[in-house]
Design a protein around this motif. Structure first.
Motif, mmCIF file in Angstrom:
data_model
loop_
_atom_site.group_PDB
_atom_site.id
_atom_site.type_symbol
_atom_site.label_atom_id
_atom_site.label_comp_id
_atom_site.label_asym_id
_atom_site.label_seq_id
_atom_site.Cartn_x
_atom_site.Cartn_y
_atom_site.Cartn_z
ATOM 1 N N ARG A 1 2.436 -3.718 7.724
ATOM 2 C CA ARG A 1 2.754 -2.584 6.856
ATOM 3 C C ARG A 1 4.233 -2.218 6.891
ATOM 4 O O ARG A 1 4.684 -1.358 6.135
ATOM 5 N N LYS B 1 -0.699 5.934 12.695
ATOM 6 C CA LYS B 1 -1.582 4.781 12.912
ATOM 7 C C LYS B 1 -1.536 3.833 11.722
ATOM 8 O O LYS B 1 -1.565 2.623 11.880
ATOM 9 N N TYR B 2 -1.454 4.412 10.512
ATOM 10 C CA TYR B 2 -1.492 3.590 9.306
ATOM 11 C C TYR B 2 -0.288 2.666 9.199
ATOM 12 O O TYR B 2 -0.416 1.517 8.779
ATOM 13 N N THR B 3 0.879 3.148 9.569
ATOM 14 C CA THR B 3 2.091 2.326 9.439
ATOM 15 C C THR B 3 2.453 1.579 10.716
ATOM 16 O O THR B 3 3.462 0.881 10.756
ATOM 17 N N LYS C 1 -3.426 12.160 -0.361
ATOM 18 C CA LYS C 1 -4.206 11.217 0.446
ATOM 19 C C LYS C 1 -5.651 11.100 -0.020
ATOM 20 O O LYS C 1 -6.297 10.095 0.237
ATOM 21 N N THR D 1 0.847 -1.184 0.000
ATOM 22 C CA THR D 1 0.000 0.000 0.000
ATOM 23 C C THR D 1 0.891 1.245 0.000
ATOM 24 O O THR D 1 2.105 1.153 0.205
ATOM 25 N N TYR E 1 1.511 5.274 1.447
ATOM 26 C CA TYR E 1 1.224 6.209 2.524
ATOM 27 C C TYR E 1 1.869 7.537 2.179
ATOM 28 O O TYR E 1 3.051 7.598 1.843
#
Length: 94
Positions: free
Chosen positions: A50, A43-45, A75, A20, A22
């Motif tokens: 991830r 938070k995403y990574t 984004k 993905t 980011y």
């Protein structure tokens, strides 16, 4: 890709281990990528699936506002448009 050592205003794109993308904003690219890879960058990574992340692309800007605007714009694009953006900027996403 040579990562700038000096602080500035940067928009950056990471490729995550789960394939993905980011996008983020920072004033120090080296520290930020290191923080992402430690699971503390966003938070995403944070999830292990991830990480590790790889810096694919960055742009420097004159102001924090401009760098954050680039992050926001990236984004809010579809994955297809993000990949097109990277291709237009000579980034090999493979």
């Amino acid at each position: 890709m040579e990562i700038p050592v000096k602080d500035g205003f940067y928009f950056y794109v990471l490729k995550c281990a789960d394939n993905t993308l980011y996008g983020g904003y920072t004033t120090n690219l080296i520290n930020r990528v290191t923080t992402h890879n430690a699971g503390k960058g966003a938070k995403y990574t944070k999830p292990e699936r991830r990480r590790p992340v790889q810096l694919l692309y960055f742009e420097s800007f004159e102001s924090q506002h401009d760098a954050m605007h680039a992050e926001y714009s990236f984004k809010h694009q579809t994955r297809q448009k993000k990949l097109k953006y990277l291709k237009e900027n000579d980034v090999d996403y493979s």
